[in-house]
Every structure is written in structure tokens, then in C-alpha cells.
Scaffold this motif. Structure first.
Motif, PDB file in Angstrom:
ATOM      1  N   GLU A 127      -0.527  -4.392   1.656  1.00 44.84           N
ATOM      2  CA  GLU A 127      -0.699  -2.769   1.639  1.00 44.84           C
ATOM      3  C   GLU A 127       0.255  -2.098   0.942  1.00 44.84           C
ATOM      4  O   GLU A 127       1.413  -2.272   1.527  1.00 44.84           O
ATOM      5  CB  GLU A 127      -0.986  -2.111   3.162  1.00 44.84           C
ATOM      6  CG  GLU A 127      -2.127  -2.693   3.811  1.00 44.84           C
ATOM      7  CD  GLU A 127      -2.428  -2.120   4.986  1.00 44.84           C
ATOM      8  OE1 GLU A 127      -2.000  -0.807   5.433  1.00 44.84           O
ATOM      9  OE2 GLU A 127      -2.957  -2.787   5.974  1.00 44.84           O
ATOM     10  N   PHE A 128       0.006  -1.651  -0.292  1.00 47.07           N
ATOM     11  CA  PHE A 128       1.098  -1.012  -1.107  1.00 47.07           C
ATOM     12  C   PHE A 128       0.758   0.513  -1.336  1.00 47.07           C
ATOM     13  O   PHE A 128      -0.272   0.947  -1.614  1.00 47.07           O
ATOM     14  CB  PHE A 128       1.070  -1.675  -2.564  1.00 47.07           C
ATOM     15  CG  PHE A 128       1.190  -3.147  -2.241  1.00 47.07           C
ATOM     16  CD1 PHE A 128       2.370  -3.859  -2.118  1.00 47.07           C
ATOM     17  CD2 PHE A 128      -0.028  -4.037  -2.706  1.00 47.07           C
ATOM     18  CE1 PHE A 128       2.590  -5.227  -1.904  1.00 47.07           C
ATOM     19  CE2 PHE A 128       0.183  -5.375  -2.719  1.00 47.07           C
ATOM     20  CZ  PHE A 128       1.382  -5.928  -2.268  1.00 47.07           C
ATOM     21  N   LYS A 129       1.745   1.380  -0.981  1.00 49.06           N
ATOM     22  CA  LYS A 129       1.594   2.697  -1.125  1.00 49.06           C
ATOM     23  C   LYS A 129       2.194   3.226  -2.345  1.00 49.06           C
ATOM     24  O   LYS A 129       1.764   4.225  -3.139  1.00 49.06           O
ATOM     25  CB  LYS A 129       2.487   3.452   0.012  1.00 49.06           C
ATOM     26  CG  LYS A 129       1.843   3.083   1.106  1.00 49.06           C
ATOM     27  CD  LYS A 129       2.164   4.200   2.298  1.00 49.06           C
ATOM     28  CE  LYS A 129       1.709   3.836   3.428  1.00 49.06           C
ATOM     29  NZ  LYS A 129       0.568   3.969   3.968  1.00 49.06           N
ATOM     30  N   SER A 130       2.944   2.297  -3.047  1.00 51.06           N
ATOM     31  CA  SER A 130       3.241   2.457  -4.649  1.00 51.06           C
ATOM     32  C   SER A 130       3.319   0.989  -5.263  1.00 51.06           C
ATOM     33  O   SER A 130       3.192   0.177  -4.560  1.00 51.06           O
ATOM     34  CB  SER A 130       4.718   3.177  -4.731  1.00 51.06           C
ATOM     35  OG  SER A 130       5.471   2.291  -3.929  1.00 51.06           O
TER      36      SER A 130
END
Length: 186
Positions: free
Chosen positions: A165-168
Motif C-alpha cells: 500500500e503506497f500513499k506516494s
């Protein structure tokens, strides 16, 4: 005056394939059009293979010449469709000049952009396979005169999959890939 003669001979030499192309249309329509259609798309609502845009027309012209000379029987794939017919040999009926004219016409018509051939080329092709007594099978022809390679639009593609899970945008050099797939030939 010498320059004019050289220019004239140069023009005559360069017009030879064009002349074969024009003669070839009439010859094609007479000997080939009934099965392959005057527009090269194949007669009988797809019962006969097309020559327009066909991979069998592209590349080495000897493959096409051999089909005309000795015929072709059995299963053959043309433009992604399978055909199981027999094209009778025409080498006993057509002269080298007629075959050159037909092949040149087909290789330069209906979107085909291949170079033409002359009667001398056909003569040599005829001599090379003079002992061929039976119609060709597709695999025999393709062993000797392969179809041009059909390369895909992308070569040497590597797909790397990362899970998480990558927010950036992450620094991929610090991540461990979960899968890597390589497609070498597109």
C-alpha cells in the motif's frame, strides 16, 4: 548527347519492373483472379486466401514464385486464417516472363509494397527446383523461404510487480519485487 543516351538507358532499366507490373495486372486477372479475386482479397467470401496484405507475398519473392511454379496443397495460414485447399501448379503453363509480371504486380498492389522480379530471377528459381515433382506443402516452403518475422511493437519488455500500500511514489530501488516477467520478442 552521351548524357542523354545514359539517361535514356537508365530510365528504360528502371521502367522494367513497372512494365511487368502493368502487364501483370492482365495476366493476374486471367490466371489468378478467379480464385484470389481481382482485388486480391480472395474469392468465394473468404474461401480462397487473400494476396492483399498477405505475409506470403512479403519478403523473399522466391516463396511466391515457387507456389506459382509448383502449386501448394494442404493446410496453410494466411493473414491469421487457415485454408486447406490446393493451388494447382502453373509452371507448365506460364512462361518466366508471365510469372515475373504476375509476381511483380501482386507484390506492388493492394497495399503490398514489395519489389518486383524479372524473368531472369524466375528462370533461376525454376532451375533451382526443377526436380520438384509434387505440389509444395506450406512447411516445406517455409523451411526454405521463411515468412518475414512479425515483430511486436515492443521488444525486451520487463514488467516488475511490487505489492504493498503506497500513499506516494516509493523508491523502487529499495523494494523487493513480488514478480518479474520478461517479454524478449514483443
Amino acid at each position: 548527347m552521351a548524357i542523354r543516351k545514359i539517361l535514356l538507358f537508365s530510365l528504360i532499366g528502371s521502367l522494367s519492373p513497372l512494365t511487368f507490373g502493368m502487364e501483370g495486372k492482365a495476366e493476374y486477372e486471367m490466371f489468378c483472379g478467379a480464385c484470389h479475386n481481382p482485388d486480391g482479397k480472395g474469392a468465394g467470401e473468404g474461401a480462397f486466401p487473400p494476396l492483399a496484405g498477405s505475409e506470403w507475398v512479403k519478403g523473399d519473392p522466391e516463396r511466391m514464385i515457387q507456389v506459382v511454379l509448383h502449386g501448394l496443397e494442404g493446410l496453410v495460414s494466411v493473414s491469421g486464417k487457415s485454408y486447406n485447399l490446393a493451388m494447382p501448379p502453373q509452371g507448365g503453363v506460364l512462361s518466366n516472363e508471365q510469372i515475373a509480371a504476375i509476381v511483380t504486380y501482386v507484390r506492388g498492389s493492394w497495399g503490398n509494397k514489395e519489389k518486383g522480379v524479372d524473368a531472369q530471377f524466375v528462370k533461376k528459381a525454376r532451375e533451382r527446383t526443377a526436380s520438384q515433382q509434387k505440389m509444395w506443402k506450406a512447411n516445406q516452403l517455409l523451411d526454405k523461404w521463411p515468412l518475414p518475422s512479425q515483430k511486436g511493437p515492443v521488444e525486451h519488455l520487463i514488467a516488475t510487480v511490487y505489492k504493498g500500500e503506497f500513499k506516494s511514489m516509493p523508491d523502487f530501488s529499495k523494494l523487493e519485487p513480488s514478480a518479474v516477467e520478461e517479454e524478449a520478442e514483443g
